[in-house]
Each structure stands twice: as structure tokens, then as C-alpha cells.
Design a protein around this motif. Structure first.
Motif, PDB file in Angstrom:
ATOM      1  N   LYS A  15       0.808  -1.215   0.000  1.00 10.54           N
ATOM      2  CA  LYS A  15       0.000   0.000   0.000  1.00 10.54           C
ATOM      3  C   LYS A  15       0.848   1.274   0.000  1.00 10.54           C
ATOM      4  CE  LYS A  15      -3.956  -2.107   2.398  1.00 10.54           C
ATOM      5  NZ  LYS A  15      -4.858  -2.019   3.581  1.00 10.54           N
ATOM      6  N   VAL A  16       2.169   1.097   0.070  1.00  7.34           N
ATOM      7  CA  VAL A  16       3.071   2.254   0.118  1.00  7.34           C
ATOM      8  C   VAL A  16       3.495   2.640  -1.295  1.00  7.34           C
ATOM      9  CG1 VAL A  16       5.258   3.154   0.964  1.00  7.34           C
ATOM     10  CG2 VAL A  16       3.923   1.596   2.392  1.00  7.34           C
ATOM     11  N   CYS A  17       3.270   3.888  -1.664  1.00  8.75           N
ATOM     12  CA  CYS A  17       3.678   4.394  -2.977  1.00  8.75           C
ATOM     13  C   CYS A  17       5.048   5.057  -2.831  1.00  8.75           C
ATOM     14  CB  CYS A  17       2.648   5.389  -3.509  1.00  8.75           C
ATOM     15  SG  CYS A  17       3.023   5.987  -5.168  1.00  8.75           S
ATOM     16  N   ALA A  18       6.093   4.340  -3.287  1.00  9.30           N
ATOM     17  CA  ALA A  18       7.461   4.856  -3.147  1.00  9.30           C
ATOM     18  C   ALA A  18       7.779   5.907  -4.193  1.00  9.30           C
ATOM     19  CB  ALA A  18       8.462   3.705  -3.238  1.00  9.30           C
ATOM     20  N   LEU A  19       7.297   5.712  -5.423  1.00  7.34           N
ATOM     21  CA  LEU A  19       7.469   6.687  -6.500  1.00  7.34           C
ATOM     22  C   LEU A  19       6.104   6.916  -7.138  1.00  7.34           C
ATOM     23  CD1 LEU A  19      10.759   5.402  -8.211  1.00  7.34           C
ATOM     24  CD2 LEU A  19      10.523   7.191  -6.477  1.00  7.34           C
ATOM     25  N   ASP A  20       5.681   8.176  -7.185  1.00  4.90           N
ATOM     26  CA  ASP A  20       4.316   8.488  -7.589  1.00  4.90           C
ATOM     27  C   ASP A  20       4.288   9.178  -8.960  1.00  4.90           C
ATOM     28  OD1 ASP A  20       1.613   8.873  -7.621  1.00  4.90           O
ATOM     29  OD2 ASP A  20       1.556  10.327  -5.999  1.00  4.90           O
ATOM     30  N   GLY A  21       4.580   8.409 -10.009  1.00  2.00           N
ATOM     31  CA  GLY A  21       4.497   8.940 -11.374  1.00  2.00           C
ATOM     32  C   GLY A  21       5.480  10.050 -11.665  1.00  2.00           C
ATOM     33  N   ILE A  22       6.739   9.867 -11.298  1.00  2.41           N
ATOM     34  CA  ILE A  22       7.736  10.936 -11.448  1.00  2.41           C
ATOM     35  C   ILE A  22       8.305  10.982 -12.873  1.00  2.41           C
ATOM     36  CG2 ILE A  22       8.369  10.868  -9.010  1.00  2.41           C
ATOM     37  CD1 ILE A  22      10.911   9.379  -9.818  1.00  2.41           C
ATOM     38  N   SER A  23       8.603  12.181 -13.348  1.00  2.00           N
ATOM     39  CA  SER A  23       9.208  12.400 -14.662  1.00  2.00           C
ATOM     40  C   SER A  23      10.304  13.458 -14.529  1.00  2.00           C
ATOM     41  CB  SER A  23       8.161  12.873 -15.677  1.00  2.00           C
ATOM     42  OG  SER A  23       7.143  11.912 -15.869  1.00  2.00           O
ATOM     43  N   PHE A  24      11.500  13.130 -14.974  1.00  2.00           N
ATOM     44  CA  PHE A  24      12.603  14.091 -14.988  1.00  2.00           C
ATOM     45  C   PHE A  24      13.717  13.528 -15.856  1.00  2.00           C
ATOM     46  CE2 PHE A  24      13.521  11.237 -11.524  1.00  2.00           C
ATOM     47  CZ  PHE A  24      14.893  11.063 -11.518  1.00  2.00           C
ATOM     48  N   GLU A  25      14.663  14.366 -16.183  1.00  2.93           N
ATOM     49  CA  GLU A  25      15.779  13.948 -17.035  1.00  2.93           C
ATOM     50  C   GLU A  25      17.103  14.355 -16.403  1.00  2.93           C
ATOM     51  OE1 GLU A  25      17.416  14.776 -21.584  1.00  2.93           O
ATOM     52  OE2 GLU A  25      15.245  14.737 -21.207  1.00  2.93           O
ATOM     53  N   ILE A  26      18.080  13.451 -16.451  1.00  4.04           N
ATOM     54  CA  ILE A  26      19.434  13.722 -15.956  1.00  4.04           C
ATOM     55  C   ILE A  26      20.349  13.844 -17.166  1.00  4.04           C
ATOM     56  CG2 ILE A  26      21.343  12.850 -14.563  1.00  4.04           C
ATOM     57  CD1 ILE A  26      19.233  11.256 -12.955  1.00  4.04           C
ATOM     58  N   HIS A  27      21.059  14.934 -17.254  1.00  7.48           N
ATOM     59  CA  HIS A  27      21.885  15.203 -18.424  1.00  7.48           C
ATOM     60  C   HIS A  27      23.143  14.336 -18.452  1.00  7.48           C
ATOM     61  CE1 HIS A  27      20.000  19.463 -17.976  1.00  7.48           C
ATOM     62  NE2 HIS A  27      19.173  18.627 -18.578  1.00  7.48           N
ATOM     63  N   ASP A  28      23.693  14.173 -19.630  1.00  7.57           N
ATOM     64  CA  ASP A  28      24.940  13.433 -19.797  1.00  7.57           C
ATOM     65  C   ASP A  28      26.072  14.135 -19.035  1.00  7.57           C
ATOM     66  OD1 ASP A  28      26.709  11.542 -20.740  1.00  7.57           O
ATOM     67  OD2 ASP A  28      27.055  12.549 -22.653  1.00  7.57           O
ATOM     68  N   ASN A  29      26.872  13.355 -18.295  1.00  5.66           N
ATOM     69  CA  ASN A  29      28.029  13.851 -17.528  1.00  5.66           C
ATOM     70  C   ASN A  29      27.635  14.781 -16.378  1.00  5.66           C
ATOM     71  OD1 ASN A  29      29.527  12.474 -19.427  1.00  5.66           O
ATOM     72  ND2 ASN A  29      30.149  14.310 -20.561  1.00  5.66           N
ATOM     73  N   GLU A  30      26.410  14.708 -15.930  1.00  8.16           N
ATOM     74  CA  GLU A  30      25.932  15.591 -14.865  1.00  8.16           C
ATOM     75  C   GLU A  30      26.096  14.942 -13.494  1.00  8.16           C
ATOM     76  OE1 GLU A  30      22.077  18.435 -14.058  1.00  8.16           O
ATOM     77  OE2 GLU A  30      21.691  16.478 -14.948  1.00  8.16           O
ATOM     78  N   PHE A  31      26.424  15.758 -12.503  1.00  9.34           N
ATOM     79  CA  PHE A  31      26.427  15.308 -11.112  1.00  9.34           C
ATOM     80  C   PHE A  31      25.076  15.715 -10.540  1.00  9.34           C
ATOM     81  CE2 PHE A  31      29.628  13.908  -7.877  1.00  9.34           C
ATOM     82  CZ  PHE A  31      28.723  13.718  -6.859  1.00  9.34           C
ATOM     83  N   PHE A  32      24.170  14.753 -10.442  1.00 13.35           N
ATOM     84  CA  PHE A  32      22.773  15.001 -10.093  1.00 13.35           C
ATOM     85  C   PHE A  32      22.518  14.499  -8.680  1.00 13.35           C
ATOM     86  CE2 PHE A  32      18.171  14.179 -10.230  1.00 13.35           C
ATOM     87  CZ  PHE A  32      17.701  15.324 -10.877  1.00 13.35           C
ATOM     88  N   VAL A  33      22.039  15.374  -7.803  1.00 11.67           N
ATOM     89  CA  VAL A  33      21.844  15.030  -6.391  1.00 11.67           C
ATOM     90  C   VAL A  33      20.359  14.863  -6.089  1.00 11.67           C
ATOM     91  CG1 VAL A  33      22.099  15.833  -4.020  1.00 11.67           C
ATOM     92  CG2 VAL A  33      23.966  16.162  -5.644  1.00 11.67           C
ATOM     93  N   LEU A  34      20.008  13.758  -5.414  1.00 15.85           N
ATOM     94  CA  LEU A  34      18.666  13.548  -4.883  1.00 15.85           C
ATOM     95  C   LEU A  34      18.683  13.900  -3.406  1.00 15.85           C
ATOM     96  CD1 LEU A  34      17.866  10.096  -6.539  1.00 15.85           C
ATOM     97  CD2 LEU A  34      16.969  12.319  -7.238  1.00 15.85           C
ATOM     98  N   PHE A  35      17.873  14.859  -3.025  1.00 17.70           N
ATOM     99  CA  PHE A  35      17.911  15.386  -1.658  1.00 17.70           C
ATOM    100  C   PHE A  35      16.499  15.419  -1.089  1.00 17.70           C
ATOM    101  CE2 PHE A  35      18.292  19.404   1.064  1.00 17.70           C
ATOM    102  CZ  PHE A  35      18.872  18.731   2.128  1.00 17.70           C
ATOM    103  N   GLY A  36      16.335  14.892   0.111  1.00 17.52           N
ATOM    104  CA  GLY A  36      15.026  14.889   0.739  1.00 17.52           C
ATOM    105  C   GLY A  36      15.057  14.105   2.031  1.00 17.52           C
ATOM    106  N   PRO A  37      13.952  14.081   2.770  1.00 15.80           N
ATOM    107  CA  PRO A  37      13.906  13.376   4.048  1.00 15.80           C
ATOM    108  C   PRO A  37      13.947  11.865   3.882  1.00 15.80           C
ATOM    109  CG  PRO A  37      11.732  14.190   3.473  1.00 15.80           C
ATOM    110  CD  PRO A  37      12.679  14.742   2.448  1.00 15.80           C
TER     111      PRO A  37
END
Length: 387
Positions: A15-37
């Protein structure tokens, strides 16, 4: 060397929704940070990229190639887990060399030795190569796990809080090393952290995630100066931003900000700023939340005209500065102070928030409306232009 695209990705566990229909793009050679609780869905995103988890809905692609059903071993992804995942019967050297000895990425021993020693030098653990994991501290184990990923030449580095178990001095030096390593290798990196300073120091862009949804994506400066809502504003800053529930009263050509402190009504004239007033007028707002960073609150222990009285709730020394927390009744205000002050708990303190450096939020939706501080807006525009 991969451009990663999420399109309407959904992942549930019961019953737990871990990812709720997310859409995003990470660029080539990018240092992409996921930040949250904790529990926001950050590690679930990494596991979906690595192929450990398969999305219930939506697609994940590398360079426009659909990866949903591609075997994890064939995605050419190097992952640093939060729980190390070391082989207990192998030495540090063999643990680090193991990816280069697999059937899919088999490499000659001379090259393996060269890469292992280079990674060990970067991790400052050349003297640990003959030890077993059981002979290492948690911080050393974490460095071995990172070293095992660094010997690879993957399309994507996935790092799940890799610096969490390191001491403060090593953590700071490793931030610099990680950023330089990623730039030199030219690989895409997705990095998970709970540390605001880490996110700001490392990320080309930062994604703020909460309850399985992407709240905001942008550079550290963009998110810090223009947070999309109060939740993001409270995450981006240490100590966190102060939120003052207020109402705006119009008297002729003057706008007064009204709020309560310990049950006493306070009124402060708002600085003249046509952009702010027009924005508030367009939305017909009279009830707002004023966000003010701790460094923009002035204080005194002596009574000064224009300052309102509150009570000292706590005084915390945090290295090169201190934080005074004042009790204002239904909320508390944090302010930066120099070290060495003698502050008595429950004593009177007189406070003056710099309204001209504040952020205005809707008191109901908690969403960003407008920023007062024109200097910050100009600074952000300059940063974006340079980039």
C-alpha cells in the motif's frame, strides 16, 4: 556517459507508494543530487536505475534506449550501497578488483592493479589493501565500497549516501575528490544525501523529493533563493529558515506586516517594493507566511526601538558560529550569533527581522509567491548567466 530519462515512473510496495508517477531527465556527464527526508523515495530511484527494481508503470531510458527489462549486469552501472555490501572472505584489494574480474567486464591483472592502487590512493587507504572487511571500521568499509565503484568505467555512478560513515575531516576532503573524479571520468553521477551542505557542494543540479514526488529541480542557488514552497525552503539551509505567520494591512500607500509574539500584536511597515505589492495584490492576499533566513534577523539583549521582545529558548554552539532560538509563542525564530556569548535561557531578547530580505509564501498552499531581496535575485541571475 548516459542521459537518463524517467517518464511517469511509479513504484509501490504493497500500500506504500514509493514513486508516484515521477518524470525528470538527468543530463549526460551531470552530477545530479537527490535530496530529501528519509523515506522520500531517493534509494528507490537508484534501484530502478540500476535494475534492482522494475517500475510498476512508466519507462526509464539511457540515451533514449529503453532499460526497463534490461538485465542489471548489462546496464554498466556502478553502485555504492549505504550498507557497503563487501565480500567478507576477500581482502580490500580483491573487493575493489572484483568488478574488473567479472565475466562481463574482465580486465587483465596489470590494469586491475593500476586502477585499484589509484582508487586506494584517492580513498587514502593504501595501507589497508591486505585487510579483510572484518578488520575495518565502518568508515573504512565505506571507502572500500566507494573504491570498488571508482575502478570501473561505467555509464552511470549511483551513490547512496557514500560519505555518511566518514569522519567530518575526511568527508570534506572526499567531497572535493568526488567532484573532481566525476569531472575527470566524464560519467553521469546520481548521488543521494540527507546533508544540505553536501547537496550544495556537489550537485550540478539538485532534485528535491518527498513522499515519492519530485518537488523541485534546479541548481543549489536556484532552489536556495527561489524555493517552490515552504517545505523546500526549510530543507535548503542550516539552520533552517524562519517562517512567521502574518497578515498584511493596507493603510493608504503603506503596507504593514502584522504578527504575534507571545500573544502581543506586532506591526512592522513593509519596505516599498512595487513588484512585491503587485504580486500580493494580484493574488488578493492578506494572509501570508514570511520566510526569513537566520542570518537576516538582528537581535539585542538591550531594549531598542523598533525591536520586539521575545524569550531565549536555547543557545547552540555549532563550530564557527552559534544559533540562538527565540520563543515567540506559536513559533520559534532562529538567528546566527558569534561564539562566546553568555546567553541565559528564558532571558529577554529583542529581535528585528529584516523584512526587505524575506520570501513571501501563501499561508494556505504554502507555495512561493515572491521574493523581497532584489540583491539575491540579481545575484541568482548573474550565476545563471555565467553558467
Amino acid at each position: 556517459m548516459a542521459r537518463i530519462k524517467f517518464e511517469n515512473v511509479k513504484k509501490t510496495f504493497g500500500k506504500v507508494c514509493a514513486l508516484d508517477g515521477i518524470s525528470f531527465e538527468i543530463h549526460d556527464n551531470e552530477f545530479f543530487v537527490l535530496f530529501g527526508p528519509a523515506g522520500a523515495g531517493k534509494t528507490t530511484i537508484l534501484n530502478c536505475v540500476a535494475g534492482i527494481l522494475i517500475p510498476d508503470e512508466g519507462t526509464i531510458s539511457f540515451n533514449d534506449q529503453l532499460m526497463n527489462l534490461v538485465d542489471p549486469a548489462r546496464r554498466n552501472v556502478a553502485m555504492v550501497f549505504e550498507n557497503y555490501a563487501l565480500y567478507p572472505n576477500m581482502t580490500v584489494y580483491d573487493n575493489m578488483a572484483s568488478p574488473l574480474r567479472s565475466k562481463l567486464y574482465k580486465t587483465d591483472e596489470n590494469t586491475i592493479k593500476e586502477k585499484v592502487y589509484a582508487a586506494a590512493k584517492m580513498m587514502k587507504m593504501e595501507n589497508l589493501l591486505e585487510r579483510l572487511p572484518s578488520q575495518l571500521s565502518n568508515g573504512q568499509k565505506q571507502r572500500v565500497a566507494m573504491g570498488r565503484a571508482l575502478v570501473r568505467d561505467p555509464n552511470v555512478f549511483l551513490m547512496d549516501e557514500p560519505l555518511a560513515h566518514l569522519d567530518a575531516k575526511l568527508r570534506n576532503s572526499m567531497r572535493t575528490e568526488l567532484k573532481e573524479m566525476q569531472a575527470n571520468l566524464g560519467s553521469t553521477c546520481i548521488y543521494v544525501t540527507h546533508d544540505f551542505m553536501e547537496a550544495m557542494a556537489l550537485g550540478d543540479r539538485i532534485a528535491i523529493i518527498n513522499k515519492g514526488k519530485i518537488i523541485q529541480i534546479g541548481s543549489g542557488d536556484e532552489i536556495y533563493y527561489m524555493p517552490i514552497n515552504e517545505f523546500v525552503a526549510s530543507l535548503m539551509g542550516e539552520p533552517q529558515i524562519n517562517i512567521i505567520p502574518s497578515t498584511i494591512k493596507v493603510e493608504g500607500n503603506k503596507y504593514n506586516l502584522c504578527f504575534e509574539v507571545l500573544g502581543k500584536k506586532i506591526s512592522m511597515e513593509m519596505p516599498v517594493d512595487e513588484k512585491v505589492m503587485v504580486k500580493i495584490g494580484e493574488l488578493a492576499l492578506r494572509c501570508v507566511d514570511i520566510g526569513i533566513r537566520p542570518q537576516h534577523i538582528q537581535y539585542s539583549f538591550e531594549k531598542i526601538e523598533g525591536y520586539f521582545k521575545a524569550t531565549v529558548y536555547s543557545y547552540e554552539s555549532i563550530g564557527n558560529k552559534s544559533v540562538i532560538i527565540a520563543d515567540c509563542g506559536d513559533y520559534q525564530l532562529r538567528m546566527i550569533a558569534p561564539n562566546g556569548l553568555r546567553v541565559r535561557i528564558d532571558s529577554d531578547i529583542y529581535i528585528h527581522p529584516e523584512i526587505g530580505k524575506s520570501i513571501v509564501f501563501d499561508c494556505e498552499s504554502k507555495n512561493y509567491i515572491v521574493r523581497y531581496d532584489e540583491e539575491a535575485v540579481k545575484a541568482l541571475a548573474t550565476i545563471q548567466e555565467v553558467r
